[in-house]
Design a protein around this motif. Structure first.
Motif, mmCIF file in Angstrom:
data_model
loop_
_atom_site.group_PDB
_atom_site.id
_atom_site.type_symbol
_atom_site.label_atom_id
_atom_site.label_comp_id
_atom_site.label_asym_id
_atom_site.label_seq_id
_atom_site.Cartn_x
_atom_site.Cartn_y
_atom_site.Cartn_z
ATOM 1 N N MET A 84 0.858 -1.166 0.000
ATOM 2 C CA MET A 84 0.000 0.000 0.000
ATOM 3 C C MET A 84 0.905 1.229 0.000
ATOM 4 S SD MET A 84 -3.024 1.038 2.663
ATOM 5 C CE MET A 84 -4.143 -0.217 2.103
ATOM 6 N N ARG A 85 0.561 2.172 -0.804
ATOM 7 C CA ARG A 85 1.379 3.375 -0.951
ATOM 8 C C ARG A 85 1.145 4.359 0.195
ATOM 9 N NH1 ARG A 85 3.138 4.849 -6.612
ATOM 10 N NH2 ARG A 85 3.918 6.428 -5.246
ATOM 11 N N ALA A 86 2.195 5.125 0.508
ATOM 12 C CA ALA A 86 2.150 6.073 1.623
ATOM 13 C C ALA A 86 1.040 7.105 1.450
ATOM 14 C CB ALA A 86 3.498 6.772 1.781
ATOM 15 N N GLU A 87 0.794 7.515 0.214
ATOM 16 C CA GLU A 87 -0.239 8.523 -0.023
ATOM 17 C C GLU A 87 -1.619 8.008 0.389
ATOM 18 O OE1 GLU A 87 1.933 7.552 -2.502
ATOM 19 O OE2 GLU A 87 3.274 9.274 -2.333
ATOM 20 N N ARG A 88 -1.903 6.769 0.039
ATOM 21 C CA ARG A 88 -3.204 6.175 0.392
ATOM 22 C C ARG A 88 -3.305 5.981 1.904
ATOM 23 N NH1 ARG A 88 -8.234 5.914 0.684
ATOM 24 N NH2 ARG A 88 -9.173 3.872 0.759
ATOM 25 N N ILE A 89 -2.225 5.531 2.520
ATOM 26 C CA ILE A 89 -2.214 5.356 3.973
ATOM 27 C C ILE A 89 -2.456 6.703 4.651
ATOM 28 C CG2 ILE A 89 -0.800 4.725 5.968
ATOM 29 C CD1 ILE A 89 0.658 2.735 4.081
ATOM 30 N N GLU A 90 -1.784 7.744 4.160
ATOM 31 C CA GLU A 90 -1.957 9.080 4.735
ATOM 32 C C GLU A 90 -3.405 9.546 4.608
ATOM 33 O OE1 GLU A 90 -0.146 13.605 4.393
ATOM 34 O OE2 GLU A 90 0.464 12.089 2.932
ATOM 35 N N GLN A 91 -4.018 9.279 3.477
ATOM 36 C CA GLN A 91 -5.407 9.677 3.274
ATOM 37 C C GLN A 91 -6.324 8.976 4.280
ATOM 38 O OE1 GLN A 91 -7.072 8.460 -0.465
ATOM 39 N NE2 GLN A 91 -8.903 9.729 -0.223
ATOM 40 N N ILE A 92 -6.119 7.691 4.474
ATOM 41 C CA ILE A 92 -6.946 6.929 5.424
ATOM 42 C C ILE A 92 -6.738 7.468 6.840
ATOM 43 C CG2 ILE A 92 -7.267 4.666 6.509
ATOM 44 C CD1 ILE A 92 -6.533 3.441 3.723
ATOM 45 N N LEU A 93 -5.485 7.708 7.206
ATOM 46 C CA LEU A 93 -5.200 8.233 8.541
ATOM 47 C C LEU A 93 -5.834 9.606 8.734
ATOM 48 C CD1 LEU A 93 -1.452 7.203 8.860
ATOM 49 C CD2 LEU A 93 -3.395 6.173 10.046
ATOM 50 N N SER A 94 -5.732 10.468 7.732
ATOM 51 C CA SER A 94 -6.336 11.799 7.813
ATOM 52 C C SER A 94 -7.846 11.715 7.933
ATOM 53 C CB SER A 94 -5.961 12.617 6.580
ATOM 54 O OG SER A 94 -4.597 12.901 6.571
ATOM 55 N N ASP A 95 -8.447 10.780 7.193
ATOM 56 C CA ASP A 95 -9.900 10.588 7.262
ATOM 57 C C ASP A 95 -10.350 10.226 8.674
ATOM 58 O OD1 ASP A 95 -10.040 11.114 4.564
ATOM 59 O OD2 ASP A 95 -10.357 9.020 3.960
ATOM 60 N N HIS A 96 -9.443 9.586 9.436
ATOM 61 C CA HIS A 96 -9.769 9.176 10.800
ATOM 62 C C HIS A 96 -9.226 10.146 11.842
ATOM 63 C CE1 HIS A 96 -11.605 5.280 9.879
ATOM 64 N NE2 HIS A 96 -10.773 5.266 8.851
ATOM 65 N N GLY A 97 -8.728 11.286 11.388
ATOM 66 C CA GLY A 97 -8.275 12.319 12.305
ATOM 67 C C GLY A 97 -6.976 12.021 13.018
ATOM 68 N N VAL A 98 -6.141 11.204 12.423
ATOM 69 C CA VAL A 98 -4.862 10.862 13.049
ATOM 70 C C VAL A 98 -3.868 12.001 12.822
ATOM 71 C CG1 VAL A 98 -2.937 9.231 13.036
ATOM 72 C CG2 VAL A 98 -5.280 8.396 12.766
ATOM 73 N N ALA A 99 -3.252 12.460 13.919
ATOM 74 C CA ALA A 99 -2.264 13.533 13.830
ATOM 75 C C ALA A 99 -0.969 12.984 13.240
ATOM 76 C CB ALA A 99 -2.007 14.110 15.213
ATOM 77 N N GLN A 100 -0.202 13.845 12.611
ATOM 78 C CA GLN A 100 1.079 13.494 12.008
ATOM 79 C C GLN A 100 0.929 12.333 11.022
ATOM 80 O OE1 GLN A 100 3.832 12.810 15.199
ATOM 81 N NE2 GLN A 100 3.861 14.956 15.797
#
Length: 60
Positions: free
Chosen positions: A1-17
């Motif tokens: 899984m690419r970092a961009e997709r992981i970042e999007q999922i984390l952002s969608d869940h309100g994960v900081a950093q």
């Protein structure tokens, strides 16, 4: 899984950093994939050798 997709999922869940975490998770997933493939290949090689030994002993 690419970092961009992981970042999007984390952002969608309100994960900081999420940027830094996504890069770390991408690396972890890449290493996990290598480990899993290695274990699979070792298992397949053992099974292949066991089948060959059975054939050499005249078993089927």
């Amino acid at each position: 899984m690419r970092a961009e997709r992981i970042e999007q999922i984390l952002s969608d869940h309100g994960v900081a950093q999420s940027k830094e975490l996504s890069l770390a998770l991408e690396e972890i997933l890449r290493e996990f994939s290598k480990d899993r493939d290695l274990a699979k290949h070792v298992s397949e090689n053992i099974a292949r050798k066991n089948r060959m030994n059975s054939i050499l002993r005249g078993e089927r």
